[in-house]
Write an enzyme that holds these catalytic residues in place. Sequence first.
Site, short mmCIF file in Angstrom:
data_model
loop_
_atom_site.label_atom_id
_atom_site.label_comp_id
_atom_site.label_asym_id
_atom_site.label_seq_id
_atom_site.Cartn_x
_atom_site.Cartn_y
_atom_site.Cartn_z
CG HIS A 56 -9.80 -17.40 -81.93
ND1 HIS A 56 -11.02 -16.42 -81.14
CD2 HIS A 56 -9.04 -17.62 -81.18
CE1 HIS A 56 -10.59 -16.17 -80.35
NE2 HIS A 56 -9.37 -17.47 -79.54
CG ASP A 107 -5.71 12.60 -95.02
OD1 ASP A 107 -5.72 12.33 -94.74
OD2 ASP A 107 -6.77 13.13 -95.50
CD1 TRP A 126 -1.64 -18.90 -84.33
CD2 TRP A 126 -0.88 -17.53 -85.17
NE1 TRP A 126 -0.49 -18.35 -83.54
CE2 TRP A 126 -0.15 -17.00 -84.02
CE3 TRP A 126 -1.00 -16.03 -86.23
CZ2 TRP A 126 0.99 -16.20 -84.03
CZ3 TRP A 126 0.07 -14.88 -86.01
CH2 TRP A 126 0.57 -15.28 -84.80
CB SER A 182 -4.35 -4.14 -96.41
OG SER A 182 -4.18 -3.05 -95.62
CB SER A 183 -0.17 -4.53 -92.91
OG SER A 183 -1.31 -4.88 -92.25
CD GLU A 187 1.54 -9.50 -86.32
OE1 GLU A 187 1.86 -8.68 -87.44
OE2 GLU A 187 0.28 -8.80 -86.45
CB SER A 244 1.97 6.44 -73.70
OG SER A 244 2.28 4.61 -72.89
CG HIS A 267 10.53 -15.97 -78.12
ND1 HIS A 267 11.29 -15.39 -77.28
CD2 HIS A 267 9.41 -16.76 -78.91
CE1 HIS A 267 9.83 -14.97 -77.86
NE2 HIS A 267 8.86 -15.41 -78.63
CG HIS A 268 7.23 -18.43 -81.10
ND1 HIS A 268 6.23 -18.15 -80.34
CD2 HIS A 268 8.23 -16.95 -81.56
CE1 HIS A 268 6.22 -16.38 -80.58
NE2 HIS A 268 6.83 -16.11 -80.30
CB THR A 294 8.86 -4.55 -71.51
OG1 THR A 294 9.82 -5.68 -72.90
CG2 THR A 294 7.30 -4.77 -72.06
CE LYS A 312 7.57 1.45 -74.83
NZ LYS A 312 7.03 2.40 -75.67
NE ARG A 326 -1.42 -23.03 -78.91
CZ ARG A 326 -0.52 -22.47 -79.15
NH1 ARG A 326 0.60 -22.45 -79.24
NH2 ARG A 326 -1.48 -21.69 -80.55
C1 HEA Z 1 -5.91 -11.13 -79.79
C2 HEA Z 1 -6.23 -11.88 -80.10
C3 HEA Z 1 -6.73 -13.09 -79.55
C4 HEA Z 1 -8.10 -12.55 -78.46
C5 HEA Z 1 -8.70 -11.41 -78.25
C6 HEA Z 1 -8.39 -13.55 -78.09
C7 HEA Z 1 -9.79 -14.14 -77.66
C8 HEA Z 1 -9.88 -15.01 -76.63
N1 HEA Z 1 -9.63 -16.39 -76.66
FE1 HEA Z 1 -8.08 -16.82 -77.86
N2 HEA Z 1 -6.96 -17.43 -79.33
C9 HEA Z 1 -5.75 -16.46 -79.85
C10 HEA Z 1 -5.99 -14.66 -80.00
C11 HEA Z 1 -6.97 -14.55 -79.22
N3 HEA Z 1 -7.65 -14.92 -78.57
C12 HEA Z 1 -4.36 -16.98 -80.42
C13 HEA Z 1 -3.90 -16.54 -80.87
C14 HEA Z 1 -4.66 -18.31 -80.40
C15 HEA Z 1 -3.74 -19.63 -80.58
C16 HEA Z 1 -4.53 -20.25 -81.45
C17 HEA Z 1 -3.81 -20.97 -82.58
O1 HEA Z 1 -3.51 -22.26 -81.97
O2 HEA Z 1 -3.72 -21.66 -83.76
C18 HEA Z 1 -5.92 -18.61 -79.70
C19 HEA Z 1 -6.63 -19.60 -78.97
C20 HEA Z 1 -8.19 -20.02 -78.45
C21 HEA Z 1 -7.98 -20.95 -77.83
C22 HEA Z 1 -6.72 -21.89 -77.26
C23 HEA Z 1 -7.94 -23.14 -78.82
C24 HEA Z 1 -6.55 -24.10 -78.59
O3 HEA Z 1 -5.87 -24.40 -78.44
O4 HEA Z 1 -7.34 -25.37 -78.76
C25 HEA Z 1 -8.61 -20.76 -76.71
C26 HEA Z 1 -9.20 -21.79 -75.41
O5 HEA Z 1 -9.95 -21.25 -74.40
C27 HEA Z 1 -9.34 -19.16 -76.68
C28 HEA Z 1 -9.85 -17.89 -75.95
C29 HEA Z 1 -10.81 -16.89 -76.20
C30 HEA Z 1 -11.03 -16.52 -75.66
C31 HEA Z 1 -12.80 -16.91 -74.14
C32 HEA Z 1 -11.63 -15.35 -75.66
C33 HEA Z 1 -12.41 -13.52 -75.62
O6 HEA Z 1 -11.69 -13.20 -75.05
C34 HEA Z 1 -13.21 -13.15 -76.58
C35 HEA Z 1 -13.71 -12.18 -76.22
C36 HEA Z 1 -14.62 -11.94 -77.35
C37 HEA Z 1 -16.01 -12.30 -76.83
C38 HEA Z 1 -16.53 -13.14 -76.29
C39 HEA Z 1 -17.59 -11.59 -77.80
C40 HEA Z 1 -18.31 -11.27 -77.42
C41 HEA Z 1 -19.39 -11.46 -78.09
C42 HEA Z 1 -20.47 -11.49 -78.00
C43 HEA Z 1 -20.90 -10.29 -76.54
C44 HEA Z 1 -21.91 -10.92 -78.87
C45 HEA Z 1 -22.60 -11.99 -78.71
C46 HEA Z 1 -23.59 -12.00 -79.23
C47 HEA Z 1 -23.62 -13.12 -80.10
C48 HEA Z 1 -23.63 -14.45 -79.08
C49 HEA Z 1 -24.99 -12.44 -81.05
N4 HEA Z 1 -8.11 -18.87 -77.95
C1 HEA Z 2 1.16 -8.57 -77.33
C2 HEA Z 2 1.18 -10.11 -77.40
C3 HEA Z 2 2.49 -10.33 -76.89
C4 HEA Z 2 3.56 -9.52 -76.15
C5 HEA Z 2 3.76 -8.06 -75.96
C6 HEA Z 2 4.18 -10.60 -75.73
C7 HEA Z 2 5.94 -10.87 -74.77
C8 HEA Z 2 6.11 -11.11 -74.55
N1 HEA Z 2 6.70 -12.98 -74.89
FE1 HEA Z 2 4.71 -13.91 -76.15
N2 HEA Z 2 3.58 -14.64 -77.02
C9 HEA Z 2 2.28 -14.15 -78.02
C10 HEA Z 2 2.21 -12.57 -77.81
C11 HEA Z 2 2.76 -11.57 -76.88
N3 HEA Z 2 4.17 -11.86 -76.27
C12 HEA Z 2 1.88 -14.81 -78.28
C13 HEA Z 2 0.55 -14.67 -79.76
C14 HEA Z 2 2.73 -16.43 -78.92
C15 HEA Z 2 2.08 -18.09 -79.32
C16 HEA Z 2 2.36 -17.83 -80.31
C17 HEA Z 2 1.75 -19.14 -80.75
O1 HEA Z 2 2.04 -20.00 -79.84
O2 HEA Z 2 0.24 -19.56 -80.94
C18 HEA Z 2 3.73 -16.30 -77.42
C19 HEA Z 2 4.20 -17.39 -77.39
C20 HEA Z 2 5.74 -16.58 -76.53
C21 HEA Z 2 6.40 -17.82 -76.40
C22 HEA Z 2 7.45 -18.95 -76.57
C23 HEA Z 2 6.31 -19.95 -76.25
C24 HEA Z 2 5.95 -21.37 -76.86
O3 HEA Z 2 5.57 -21.68 -77.34
O4 HEA Z 2 6.96 -22.23 -76.42
C25 HEA Z 2 8.04 -16.99 -75.62
C26 HEA Z 2 8.91 -17.37 -75.05
O5 HEA Z 2 9.73 -17.24 -75.01
C27 HEA Z 2 7.56 -15.45 -75.22
C28 HEA Z 2 7.86 -15.05 -74.69
C29 HEA Z 2 7.34 -13.46 -73.99
C30 HEA Z 2 8.42 -12.63 -74.03
C31 HEA Z 2 9.52 -12.91 -73.33
C32 HEA Z 2 7.73 -11.46 -74.07
C33 HEA Z 2 8.44 -9.84 -73.86
O6 HEA Z 2 8.36 -9.43 -74.27
C34 HEA Z 2 7.51 -9.83 -71.66
C35 HEA Z 2 7.95 -8.54 -71.31
C36 HEA Z 2 7.20 -7.88 -70.00
C37 HEA Z 2 7.61 -8.07 -68.66
C38 HEA Z 2 8.78 -8.86 -68.36
C39 HEA Z 2 6.79 -7.70 -67.20
C40 HEA Z 2 7.03 -6.23 -67.49
C41 HEA Z 2 8.16 -6.37 -66.76
C42 HEA Z 2 8.41 -5.73 -65.63
C43 HEA Z 2 8.05 -5.41 -64.51
C44 HEA Z 2 10.05 -5.44 -65.23
C45 HEA Z 2 10.96 -7.06 -64.40
C46 HEA Z 2 10.97 -8.03 -65.07
C47 HEA Z 2 11.78 -9.12 -65.71
C48 HEA Z 2 13.15 -8.04 -65.27
C49 HEA Z 2 11.37 -10.00 -65.30
N4 HEA Z 2 5.91 -15.54 -75.62
CU CU Z 3 7.29 -14.47 -80.07
#
Ligand code: HEA
Ligand code: HEA
Ligand code: CU
Lengths: 280, 126, 655, 422
Positions: C92, C121, C157, C191-192, C277, C290, C324-325, C350, C353, C472
């Site tokens: 997923h 292009d 993942w 690819s990326s 990433e 934007s 921080h992860h 952030t 923005k 989780r």
């Molecule tokens: C961009 C990234 C992204 C997006 C979009 C989503 C989308 C969603 N995610 Fe996910 N998710 C992750 C990135 C993302 N996730 C990541 C990185 C993890 C961590 C994995 C890990 O631990 O390794 C995670 C883990 C994660 C968990 C935790 C699993 C666990 O730790 O045990 C859960 C649990 O609820 C969850 C739920 C969902 C749900 C409900 C959506 C929904 O928003 C999905 C919405 C979309 C749909 C529902 C599709 C709709 C489909 C149709 C309408 C078609 C129907 C047709 C037929 C049935 C033929 N996600």
């Molecule tokens: C789109 C992807 C995305 C983005 C943009 C961010 C943005 C941020 N993330 Fe997140 N993060 C993830 C995707 C993302 N993250 C994913 C996928 C994981 C889990 C991976 C995994 O374990 O599977 C993760 C996990 C993750 C962790 C680890 C958690 C853990 O596993 O223990 C942390 C810890 O610091 C963190 C921090 C942040 C912070 C500080 C930002 C900041 O960039 C956010 C900044 C934005 C704001 C703060 C809001 C707007 C700001 C204001 C209105 C200004 C004023 C605010 C203040 C002065 C506070 N993120």
């Molecule tokens: Cu991070």
Amino acid sequence: MSAHAGTIDHHHDHTTTTGIPNKKLFMWAFLASDCMFFGALISTHVIYRLHPTPDGADPLKIFSLELTSFSTFILLMSSLLMALAVGACQKGKVEATRKMILGTIFFGLIFLGCQVYEFTHFVHLGLTLNSDMFGATFYTLTGTHGVHVAIGVLWLVFMYIRTFKPADVSKAWVGRACLQFAAFAVATVTIMIIMLAVTHVGNEQGYTLAAIGAGLQHSLISCIAFVASCATLIALGRSSWAVDFGEANAVDVEGMGLYWHFVDIVWIVIFTVVYLLEYL
Amino acid sequence: MSAHAATTQDHAHQDDGKFHLFVQIAMILAVITGVEIVLIYLPLAKWFIVTSLVLLSVVKFLMVIFWFMHLKFDKAFCTILFFIGLVLAGGTVGALMAIFSAKDSVPLTAQTIYAERAAEAAANAQ
Amino acid sequence: MATATTAAYSPADAKSRASHRPWFFTRPVAKTGLVSWLTTVDHKKIGLLYGITALFFFLVGGIEALLIRVQLAVPNNTFISHQFYNELFTMHATTMIFLAVMPLSAAFFNYMMPLQIGARDVAFPRLNGFAFWVFIAGAIVLNVGWFTAAGAPDVGWFGYAPLTSNAYSQQFAGDVSTDLWIMGLQILGVSSVIGSLNFIVTIINMRAPGLTMMRLPVFTWMTLFTAFLIILSFPAITIALVELMMDRSFGTGFFEVAKGGMPILWQHLFWIFGHPEVYILILPAMGIVSEILPTFSRKPLFGYPIVVFSGAVIGFLGFGVWSHHMFTTGMGTMATAAFSLATMAIAVPTGVKIFNWVGTLWGGHIMTRTPMMFALGFIWMFMMGGFSGVMHSAAPADAQQQDSYFVVAHFHYVLIGGSIFALLAGIHFWFPLIFGRIVSEFWGKLSFWVIFVGFNVTFFPMHFLGLNGMPRRTAVYDGNMGWNSANLVATIGAFILAIGIGIYFAVMIYTYFKGKKAAGDVWDARTLEWSVPTTPPPEHNFHVTPTVHARDAFWYEKTHAKEIAAEKAKTAAETESHGGIHMPSQSWFPLVTAVGMLIGGLFFAHHYFPGAIAGGVILLIGVLGWAFEGPGGYHLHIHKDGSVTGGEGQDESAH
Amino acid sequence: MRFSLVPTLRRATTLLAVALIPLFTAGWLSGPQSTFDVKGPVAKSQLDVFYVTVWVTMAIFVVVAAVLAYATIKFKARKTDDEHAPVPPQGHGNPLVELGLIAASIAALVIIAVPTLKAIWYTYDVPEEQRANAYEVTARGLQWWFQFEYPSEQIDGSGQLITGNELVIPAGRPVRINLRTSDVIHSFWVPKLGGKVDMIPNRGNHMWLQADEPGYFWGQCAEYCGESHAVMRFRVIALAEDDFAAWVENQKKSARTVQPSASPKAEFASYDMTRKPRNAPGYTADFDADPMAAWVNFQFPDKDENADLVAKGRALFKEKNCITCHSVRGHEGVGVNAPDLTHFGSRTTVAAGLLENSKENLHRWLMYPNDVKPGNKMWVGVNGMAGYIDIDPATKRPTGTRHIELNDTESRALVEYLHSLK
Ligand code: HEA
Ligand code: HEA
Ligand SMILES: [Cu+2]
Ligand code: CUA
């Protein structure tokens, strides 16, 4: 572009916004990326050197500084030739470009030869990819660098063959160009074999005429191949044709050069970090 | 176009000189490498040798990129582009070194070695 | 010795050259049908290919998510096995990140960025096609595990070592799934990186006259930063994967404790990639927003230079916060503190923005059309996700949150509320441009509200779950932990969300076939992509390469119509005098090369090395063919009445 | 009149939210693993930091959201005429506003950063002044259970005291825990006592925590560690100082031996032995109501203990090769690859905190371990020791034959034996 038929300005490309040719920009961006690539690899090596594993190999008992210094020197010189090749191509001197490319290939191959020798030597001493952590990080790092060199050599070879592409499109050329290159390659390899054989015998019996003769005898096939390939080279070298290669291709050669130099600077870092620092 | 023509000539002029320049640079590079090799055998303080080695490598590095790779003669943008990667890579390597040098990062397998070494040192001291 | 000459090209020469080309260098010319898609170098077609594939994988990832949610709906559920659950969340996440959000962003980069900078292009059209086909190869390799006995990858993942080692990756032998995971990610990385190098060169070098960097549309800026993040972060995971592959295939011990390896090193290398990433996932989204906010507020973006600069700062800082992860890995006080503070610092750019987006709305004439609704939804949801990010950044608090559902809540808020909302907004926004039809407001808004509600109902409770101690990646939980109702609510929400997304796509498909035709600039937009002569845009994008005089170039064109018309006529004449519009030729070799990579990758993952070598040979053949067929190209001529003549094979003067 | 969906929906969601949140949140934050219901200084300091982050971000959220909502509503074009009204002034920004906001953000972050830094140092290790008083244990993660080692409790002839899956600690005293693992990464998390720290191979991690009062706490492995990660749990039991001393005293003793009676009683099953479905819950409401009381009960031998069955179980324990993996100090077991069972009867849980240690549950575990914990090492074998099923050494796949097979009566005897090990 045909609009600018006269001298080509190598540092500005008027079809692009910045004036930097696309290919060059691409190459620089790629090299920036490659910095991170080697950064991660070198980090791995150094981290494991920082905390060596129990009963790991002792690099000092394995390294041969003479050999490494030699190949370092060779790579530096190849860089010089590469730089000269780019310069020659920018001036449209195809003949000189070819020579410089050949020289670069030659040094590149020697470097690779040294590395192959080094690796087999180390394996004999018991250091292998999976003998211990030092082996793993060392071979992975220097091996990856070696693969970069090998790709560079391959690229150079293709570029070399490309320089023969005739202006007269009806002419068949690829076979001849390849043959010419093959002759060069055989000559390079055989002369290396011959030298090795001679020094080998010489080391054992002293450097007398008889010893040299014995050495030559040991590598009789190589000697014949060497002579034959030299003859081929001379024969092919006598005939040439107007080619579709020149200043317009300088940017291709330059891109290749950037890559080659980058591989060189990576080696500069490896030489210091992986080799020299071990001696302290 | 005339402005361009002038710069073109400039470059042509430089190009002629580059052959010698390049050869000289290559020689300097070779010499530096030689100095590095000698340096490690000299009875000098370790910190001094390490610093010198690093500095000398940096000099070699810069010479290759600025002359052989033409950064000196090219648009500054190429330099910026490359240095973005270089600086980030350098920073990352540095950060990793720092993290792994911390006491908390010493792996258990190495801890035994360190303990043995410490014991040996203690035994020697007696 | 003959002196070398630069060949002078004359049309006659070129003709004879063409006739002497071996058949395999014949350039494909089909403009419609399967071959045209397989050999395309047109950035718009490639963009569409990316988009369609990404949406397909979004549905796949979504269905995986729904299965996860069904399993978690009630405690002690037996709907699916632990093993399958583990495969589901691994795939997923991998699918959503690498096969849905990234390529969907790439779709917009491809389609919109060249239009926004007034180019015909990208800089390397064939390379662009190649990047797409390699992406497909990677997607196949990743997902092929579903159809093997070993099952899909199940290592999470971020695949922490040593769970990925030979010894632990699966209880029983034949664990090809982890090798497929490694190989798939490796290929996707190629690819990326290739795609991004291409975008960098394109943005730097292919801008229309007058389009200085500080006039670039913000989306293009964000494309540039994203591309930089990609080329600089992917090498780290490449190395990590190489080392892992060496461990698994060649017996090294980078991450094997028995050989003195340090599994923690994997985490560092992974997150050096992994954190940038997540900004790779969000910056394009920010770019899209934007664009949309100013358009629908009928005002320029507030504080453009600062928005751009903050993007750069986010990207740069993003490289210094990876640990921080790893707050719970016992890094020691100094490292923890340093990464904690660095992470907090990212909130500042952030925030800038967010403030500027609000500033953009202020004093505007806000048209709350569907794209704008999604964009506003983005601001709200992303802000909430950002705040939970800041809560994570306080390391001691994170010790309780790490690997709990609080993290799951955080990243779905930023990923769905952030990236996905913005991408959905972008699809809506540019749909009339890409397909020449406009989506119904009623159905568009309905889908927005259902998605918005469903999303919050799904993920808001997860904050509480996490704080209430639910870890989780757990396939089952007991009923006495106080997690039951929140989980049930989340599952219901997920289905509401799915319905919303279902409506969204149904409406899109309906509109594609039957929707109202929309002519040109439907939103009264501001940037160059809307200045194309027809919707959908013609292959050559613009009849006349635009000259840019201001930021929001199209807005300026609309307010200075007279001067612009005169200028265009002049440019058109100039282009014609240079031989017309130069277009790149199509090619088979990107596809051939990528197929080589696919075959090689599949065999390598199965440790069948002759097959891997065969793949390598195909790859090499592709590269050689690519190099020796040359860039090609042909010319088009635009006539006064707007008709276009010329094309591949009809004019050979180009080279 | 056109049906206007937007405001209707918006009103509905607001209402829903307002109605639901208080309804749920109360229950949503008070489970056995709640991070809010803190019972020790480490968890407390972490919660305090969390509150700071919540208040600061909430405050910012309220302000930004208010402005955002206001701007959206105020400047919304309500009619198509509005949209085509003359374009608004095309302003480009205001540097002073920007700088002010940046400064404000930084100030907000400083408010978060200061307590964060303090807590990082505080939670890292036992505070200097209490170090002498700290109790040290080692927690070791294995797929998918925990082993606890007490380096300060040495037993003559067999090294340090070792227990499994239930960590008993003195209350009111800092406990320094060394974190180790024997296979993959695990994480030690007892939410009420403190945040998690990972157990990473080849790494000497440690953490500290303290339970202010005696109590029974739920813990869970918090790092994905393979197939059965979800069911890798444990318990921490904090005891008053003298209770703890008594507990240690008892644990150091060899396993309890029950003498078989002269007149063997008839065997009967005192519990339901039918097979339960996979993932079936393994706890009772009684136990949940007062786990600490349950724990105390577990310390004493069953009143209706069947001595003959115990003896038979002890024999079976050897016969069925249980001893190759398990240790029962003073009895036959010598294994080191599995939880130490010397005082298994005094533990409240079976299979790493997953099931309450009732006879039914133990029976279920012994008969069908794979239903309880898929892929568990007792089922498939560990470190070269064969488990319940046979594995082909070449393909490493199950051969389909059984290495250990138990029937209901045998299992019943083993249950009785294991429960006698108080
Ligand atoms: C961009 C990234 C992204 C997006 C979009 C989503 C989308 C969603 N995610 Fe996910 N998710 C992750 C990135 C993302 N996730 C990541 C990185 C993890 C961590 C994995 C890990 O631990 O390794 C995670 C883990 C994660 C968990 C935790 C699993 C666990 O730790 O045990 C859960 C649990 O609820 C969850 C739920 C969902 C749900 C409900 C959506 C929904 O928003 C999905 C919405 C979309 C749909 C529902 C599709 C709709 C489909 C149709 C309408 C078609 C129907 C047709 C037929 C049935 C033929 N996600
Ligand atoms: C789109 C992807 C995305 C983005 C943009 C961010 C943005 C941020 N993330 Fe997140 N993060 C993830 C995707 C993302 N993250 C994913 C996928 C994981 C889990 C991976 C995994 O374990 O599977 C993760 C996990 C993750 C962790 C680890 C958690 C853990 O596993 O223990 C942390 C810890 O610091 C963190 C921090 C942040 C912070 C500080 C930002 C900041 O960039 C956010 C900044 C934005 C704001 C703060 C809001 C707007 C700001 C204001 C209105 C200004 C004023 C605010 C203040 C002065 C506070 N993120
Ligand atoms: Cu991070
Ligand atoms: Cu052990 Cu998860």
